[in-house]
Scaffold this active site. Structure first.
Site, PDB file in Angstrom:
ATOM      1  NE  ARG A  56      -0.622   1.825   3.618  1.00  0.00           N
ATOM      2  CZ  ARG A  56       0.494   2.515   3.848  1.00  0.00           C
ATOM      3  NH1 ARG A  56       1.640   1.927   4.171  1.00  0.00           N
ATOM      4  NH2 ARG A  56       0.502   3.831   3.749  1.00  0.00           N
ATOM      5  CB  ALA A  58       0.710   6.972  -3.724  1.00  0.00           C
ATOM      6  NE  ARG A  93      -5.915   0.928  -2.353  1.00  0.00           N
ATOM      7  CZ  ARG A  93      -5.371   1.527  -1.303  1.00  0.00           C
ATOM      8  NH1 ARG A  93      -4.094   1.348  -1.032  1.00  0.00           N
ATOM      9  NH2 ARG A  93      -6.083   2.309  -0.514  1.00  0.00           N
ATOM     10  CD  GLN A 203      -3.919   3.297   6.351  1.00  0.00           C
ATOM     11  OE1 GLN A 203      -4.617   3.685   7.286  1.00  0.00           O
ATOM     12  NE2 GLN A 203      -4.411   3.126   5.142  1.00  0.00           N
ATOM     13  CG  ASP A 243      -2.781   8.472  -1.805  1.00  0.00           C
ATOM     14  OD1 ASP A 243      -2.846   9.033  -0.699  1.00  0.00           O
ATOM     15  OD2 ASP A 243      -2.407   7.299  -1.958  1.00  0.00           O
TER      16      ASP A 243
HETATM   17  O1  MRU Z   1      -4.712   3.520   1.591  1.00  0.00           O
HETATM   18  P1  MRU Z   1      -3.228   3.682   1.666  1.00  0.00           P
HETATM   19  O2  MRU Z   1      -2.644   3.175   2.942  1.00  0.00           O
HETATM   20  O3  MRU Z   1      -2.538   3.126   0.449  1.00  0.00           O
HETATM   21  O4  MRU Z   1      -3.030   5.254   1.644  1.00  0.00           O
HETATM   22  C1  MRU Z   1      -1.745   5.782   1.756  1.00  0.00           C
HETATM   23  C2  MRU Z   1      -1.700   7.255   1.848  1.00  0.00           C
HETATM   24  O5  MRU Z   1      -2.695   7.930   1.786  1.00  0.00           O
HETATM   25  C3  MRU Z   1      -0.343   7.872   1.924  1.00  0.00           C
HETATM   26  O6  MRU Z   1      -0.368   9.035   2.707  1.00  0.00           O
HETATM   27  C4  MRU Z   1       0.103   8.244   0.508  1.00  0.00           C
HETATM   28  O7  MRU Z   1      -0.051   7.148  -0.348  1.00  0.00           O
HETATM   29  C5  MRU Z   1       1.515   8.690   0.469  1.00  0.00           C
HETATM   30  S1  MRU Z   1       2.642   7.373   0.761  1.00  0.00           S
HETATM   31  C6  MRU Z   1       4.215   7.934   0.527  1.00  0.00           C
END
Ligand code: MRU
Length: 358
Positions: A56, A58, A93, A203, A243
């Site tokens: 997970r 981005a 996603r 997270q 993202d």
């Molecule tokens: O749903 P996720 O855990 O994939 O979401 C992650 C985020 O929103 C992070 O803040 C974003 O991807 C930046 S990661 C360097």
């Protein structure tokens, strides 16, 4: 320079062995309770890993998808396979643009090649995307450092609040929002990180885990605590990941980011987004209206996961079935609330992003 360590040993969050055609990644659904490495030998395993959030963040889902295409090319390097697998991986996603970016880069690199040359080229290109991610994140950290240093000149300890996990597990190494924190630690700056829990998937647990592993002082807080801490002078700056970001500087990130930006704005606290260039979507005109916000399973809100008294991972129901649940995964913070966007090319005021990347 490799950076991130788990129990003293360096790991990337994803690694591929082109000789055996195996992709290894940290299974993030098991963190922070267990450190488990999973293996993928078929592209459908990468598809599931992204969809189920074993990988997970981005940047990482983009890199994982690139390795997924390399696995697919190993099986069958035809045009049909390239198009089918690319579409299937892209559908896992919807919100983070890095996924589509990496697949587009792989496809446009492979499409013109003879079929017999595609397999080796796919592994090379996926590895290049992974290595570039590390370099980009290190550069983001270098550009974050002076911002932290400027506060450290006026204060004993710099207090930074972060939301979600934009650390190294969300990337290949270093992280985006946390990269500057690690570089400040290397520069012997005294700092402390407020870690938002980030329900529903929490997270923030990953952020607390990695900060603990790297020895960075931090405190885990419930999502609702940030505004209060800001009102009482306990937050010097906010740094989050992203993202999908428009050239106007609107920042789409994990749900709850917008509320933190509002509270930071109201309290005159600088709010930064750390944004690698593959996260910038040049096609966006109206970030609020055009970005597809992932709606995830209601069970993520209805239930909570953790260790039971015997140390076994277990899931508990919080909300009875009779009440409906909504679970949008991301929100958009308008550029007017963003002090700056930290990229690998430097820090831009949100409205000046087009100057660096337009
Ligand atoms: O749903 P996720 O855990 O994939 O979401 C992650 C985020 O929103 C992070 O803040 C974003 O991807 C930046 S990661 C360097």
């Amino acid at each position: 320079m490799p950076r991130m360590k788990v129990q003293g040993q360096h790991h990337r969050s994803i690694e591929a062995d082109p000789s055996t055609r195996i992709v290894r990644f940290i299974d993030q659904t098991r963190l922070p309770h267990a450190f488990v490495l999973s293996e993928a030998t078929h592209w459908t395993q990468i598809e599931s890993a992204i969809r189920d959030m074993a990988v997970r963040g981005a940047p990482l889902i983009g890199v994982a998808a690139a390795f997924g295409l390399a696995l697919a090319m190993t099986e069958d390097a035809s045009d049909d396979q390239l198009n089918l697998v690319s579409q299937r991986l892209n559908a896992t996603r919807p919100t983070a643009v890095n996924l589509a970016w990496a697949l587009e880069r792989m496809t446009s690199h492979l499409q013109p090649l003879l079929i017999e040359n595609r397999q080796a080229a796919a592994w090379r290109e996926a590895q290049a995307i992974a290595d570039e991610d590390v370099a980009i994140n290190e550069a983001i950290g270098r550009h974050t450092l002076p911002l932290i240093q400027a506060i450290a000149q006026k204060k004993d300890v710099v207090n930074i609040l972060t939301h979600c996990n934009a650390g190294w597990p969300a990337t290949v190494d270093w992280g985006t929002a946390l990269s500057g924190i690690y570089q400040a630690q290397l520069a012997n700056i005294r700092l402390h990180v407020w870690v938002d829990e980030t329900r529903p998937r929490s997270q923030g647990l990953l952020t607390a885990w990695e900060l603990r592993e790297q020895g960075v002082p931090h405190t885990f807080i419930a999502d609702n605590a940030g505004g209060h801490l800001m009102q009482h002078g306990q937050v010097d700056m906010v740094i989050v990941g992203a993202d999908r970001v428009s050239l106007k500087g609107d920042v789409c990130n994990k749900i709850g980011t917008y509320l933190k930006a509002l509270a930071a704005f109201d309290n005159g606290i600088p709010f930064y987004a750390a944004v690698p260039s593959p996260t910038i979507d040049r096609t966006l005109r109206d970030a609020l209206g055009e970005i597809e916000i992932e709606e995830r399973a209601g069970s993520e809100v209805r239930r909570i996961q953790g260790l039971d008294a015997d140390g076994q991972l277990t899931s508990l129901q919080l909300l009875p079935e009779g009440s409906p649940v909504s679970n949008p995964g991301f929100d958009v913070t308008p550029a007017r609330l963003v002090t700056g966007i930290i990229t690998e090319k430097g820090v831009a005021a949100a409205g000046e992003l087009a100057r660096l990347f337009g």
